[in-house]
Design a protein around this motif. Structure first.
Motif, PDB file in Angstrom:
ATOM      1  N   GLU A 151       0.854  -1.206   0.000  1.00 25.86           N
ATOM      2  CA  GLU A 151       0.000   0.000   0.000  1.00 25.86           C
ATOM      3  C   GLU A 151       0.884   1.249   0.000  1.00 25.86           C
ATOM      4  O   GLU A 151       0.659   2.190  -0.773  1.00 25.86           O
ATOM      5  CB  GLU A 151      -0.893   0.018   1.252  1.00 25.86           C
ATOM      6  N   LYS A 207      -5.922 -10.105  -4.972  1.00 29.95           N
ATOM      7  CA  LYS A 207      -5.385  -8.816  -4.515  1.00 29.95           C
ATOM      8  C   LYS A 207      -5.411  -7.735  -5.612  1.00 29.95           C
ATOM      9  O   LYS A 207      -5.225  -6.552  -5.326  1.00 29.95           O
ATOM     10  CB  LYS A 207      -3.943  -9.003  -4.008  1.00 29.95           C
ATOM     11  N   ASN A 210      -7.761  -4.573  -5.108  1.00 25.11           N
ATOM     12  CA  ASN A 210      -7.280  -3.591  -4.133  1.00 25.11           C
ATOM     13  C   ASN A 210      -6.114  -2.778  -4.694  1.00 25.11           C
ATOM     14  O   ASN A 210      -5.990  -1.581  -4.419  1.00 25.11           O
ATOM     15  CB  ASN A 210      -6.837  -4.299  -2.839  1.00 25.11           C
ATOM     16  N   ARG A 214      -6.574   1.166  -5.529  1.00 24.23           N
ATOM     17  CA  ARG A 214      -5.700   2.123  -4.832  1.00 24.23           C
ATOM     18  C   ARG A 214      -4.990   3.036  -5.832  1.00 24.23           C
ATOM     19  O   ARG A 214      -4.886   4.238  -5.642  1.00 24.23           O
ATOM     20  CB  ARG A 214      -4.676   1.344  -3.989  1.00 24.23           C
ATOM     21  N   ILE A 228     -13.399  -4.433   1.074  1.00 24.13           N
ATOM     22  CA  ILE A 228     -13.946  -5.524   0.246  1.00 24.13           C
ATOM     23  C   ILE A 228     -15.184  -6.086   0.950  1.00 24.13           C
ATOM     24  O   ILE A 228     -15.190  -6.246   2.177  1.00 24.13           O
ATOM     25  CB  ILE A 228     -12.885  -6.641   0.106  1.00 24.13           C
ATOM     26  N   LEU A 241     -14.427  -0.581  -5.480  1.00 26.27           N
ATOM     27  CA  LEU A 241     -13.124   0.022  -5.166  1.00 26.27           C
ATOM     28  C   LEU A 241     -12.833   1.204  -6.093  1.00 26.27           C
ATOM     29  O   LEU A 241     -12.167   2.163  -5.717  1.00 26.27           O
ATOM     30  CB  LEU A 241     -12.017  -1.032  -5.274  1.00 26.27           C
TER      31      LEU A 241
END
Ligand SMILES: CC(=O)SCCNC(=O)CCNC(=O)[C@H](O)C(C)(C)COP(=O)(O)OP(=O)(O)OC[C@H]1O[C@@H](n2cnc3c(N)ncnc32)[C@H](O)[C@@H]1OP(=O)(O)O
Ligand SMILES: O=C([O-])CC(=O)C(=O)O
Length: 464
Positions: A151, A207, A210, A214, A228, A241
């Motif tokens: 992240e 994944k 995400n 992002r 989620i 998202l």
């Protein structure tokens, strides 16, 4: 069990037989990993039998032109998930896109196939039940969180770094927690490679939303990422998202999009790269990071961005309701300046890409009078004739990338530089499915022979 009996046995374990056996008790339906474990031994025998019977037979000649010409038509790779016919387009495990739209499980109230189901089909050759697909959605939702350092890595990228570069960086970094790399370091036996490859592949796919979400929110200033939702499907979560889950039609579009972009046999740049890098036993994160770098090229996946850039430039130059003559002139000016018409042509296809047609059908249903969709249709009536007149392109017809951007734009996802990231989320399904089979079948390191021009000349001169 003899070889032949084993093969027959594997075939007889078709979906219907298998489904019937388990129909009496839904709770006993196997998970995807359990089903694969059942299929692998027979497929190993199947490949042994093919090699024993046909191993020394030739496909045909390899010409010098193929070596210089990007290996077009060279039979060189094994790829089980899909096969491309130049006229008909792609079939996923023998099923066309309309077949998949008809046969694969859908979301409740939805009419497009769920990419979860397509992944099951790619891996097993079987159509999963609704319940198996729901379990897969849940499994992916449970694996979706990305490590904090990934992240931070994404958050530290400058907004000016192309989303595809950010995407590939993040995917590569997931290798930090690779089950395959860890098992290899601990001395896993070759015959067990497929297990941690499967686990990594499931983690990777899970994944990607995400990561994509992002990047999207960071680059385009769209605020904080929602969590989620474990009861929702993969495409709904990805849409959420990105900030578009309120629009059910957009979620349906994503389901279709992720299904049809997933796999295009093995020789395309992203698929082949993933397979090649995986053949060095680089784990699925490293292999797919490499594949994404290939997808990011303008002649491959980036063409979906290029199409929208080109359409917008065209509108800027000749206006939004331009005449056919003005469009023709613009297309010719593109060609005369030494550029390609993005979204047209293909290395293998020789007819309109059925993925283009599927997206056109979606547009006819959901946005028939959208001006940009009308322009895409107008171009379809003009570009092939011009490419034929120009006389170079072997295929004058549109490919998948000619249509995807206009659909996303219609729903407000008009950040063109992001389009290839969505393609990259989808392509992971096809690449990882083959990585799992490659490890299950003990596929060797890829290492074809190369020649210098001097060596080629000498080879044929010495034969004179
Ligand atoms: C998901 C995907 O990857 S689908 C493909 C996405 N890419 C694009 O849409 C970009 C535009 N299209 C192209 O550049 C090409 O058609 C490719 C890269 C897809 C296929 O390339 P090739 O297999 O080499 O195509 P082909 O054999 O028809 O090429 C012959 C010539 O026609 C040209 N040509 C092919 N398509 C086009 C096009 N759309 N516009 C202009 N010229 C073209 C080639 O550049 C080549 O020119 P050259 O002889 O000067 O080198
Ligand atoms: O098949 C190819 O070479 C390119 C393509 O359409 C894809 O990868 O989806």
């Amino acid at each position: 069990m003899s070889l032949r009996t084993a093969i027959r046995h594997s075939r007889s374990l078709s979906l219907s037989a298998f489904g019937a056996r388990f129909a009496s008790s839904a709770a006993k339906l196997p998970t995807l990993k359990e089903r694969l474990a059942q299929l692998i031994p027979a497929e190993i025998e199947n490949v042994k039998a093919i090699r024993a019977e046909h191993g020394k037979k030739a496909f045909g000649q390899v010409t010098v032109d193929q070596v210089y010409g990007g290996m077009r038509g060279l039979p060189a790779l094994l790829w089980d998930g899909s096969v491309l016919d130049a006229e008909e387009g792609i079939r996923f495990r023998g099923k066309t896109i309309p077949d998949c739209q008809q046969l694969l499980p859908k979301a409740i109230g939805g009419s497009e196939p769920l990419p979860e189901a397509l992944f099951w089909l790619l891996l097993t050759g079987e159509v999963p039940t609704q319940e198996q697909v729901q379990e897969l959605s849940k499994d992916w939702a449970a694996r979706a969180a990305i490590p904090e350092f990934v992240e931070e890595l994404i958050d530290r990228c400058p907004g000016t770094l192309h989303p595809m570069s950010q995407f590939s960086l993040a995917v590569t970094a997931l290798n930090h927690d690779s089950a395959f790399a860890k098992a290899y370091a601990e001395g896993i036996s070759k015959k067990d490679y497929w297990g941690p490859t499967f686990d990594d592949s499931m983690d990777l796919i899970a994944k990607l939303p995400n990561i994509a979400g992002r990047i999207y929110r960071n680059v385009y200033g769209r605020g904080k990422l929602p969590a989620i939702e474990s009861t929702k499907d993969y495409s709904w979560n990805l849409a959420n998202l990105l900030g578009f889950a309120d629009n059910e039609a957009f979620v349906e579009l994503l389901r279709l999009y992720l299904t049809i972009h997933s796999d295009h046999e093995g020789g395309n740049v992203s698929a082949h790269t993933g397979k090649l890098v995986g053949s060095a036993l680089s784990d699925p994160f490293l292999a797919y990071g490499a594949a994404l770098n290939g997808l990011a090229g303008p002649l491959h996946g980036l063409a979906n961005q290029e199409v929208l850039v080109w359409l917008r430039k065209m509108q800027g130059k000749i206006g939004v309701n331009a005449s056919d003559d003005d469009v023709k002139e613009y297309v010719w000016s593109t060609l005369k300046s030494g550029q390609v018409v993005p979204g047209y042509g293909h290395a293998v296809l020789r007819k309109t890409d059925p993925r283009y047609t599927a997206q056109r059908d979606f547009a006819l249903k959901h946005l028939p009078s959208d001006p940009l969709f009308r322009l895409v249709g107008q171009i379809y009536n003009i570009v092939p004739g011009i490419l034929l007149d120009a006389g170079k392109a072997k295929n004058p017809w549109p490919n998948v990338d000619a249509h995807s951007g206009v659909l996303l734009t219609y729903y407000g996802l008009d950040q063109m530089q992001f389009y290839t990231v969505l393609f990259g989320v989808s392509r992971a399904l096809g690449v990882t499915a083959q990585l799992i089979w490659d490890r299950a079948l003990g596929a060797p390191l890829e290492r074809p022979k190369s020649y210098s021009s001097t060596a080629i000349k000498h080879m044929f001169e010495s034969q004179k």
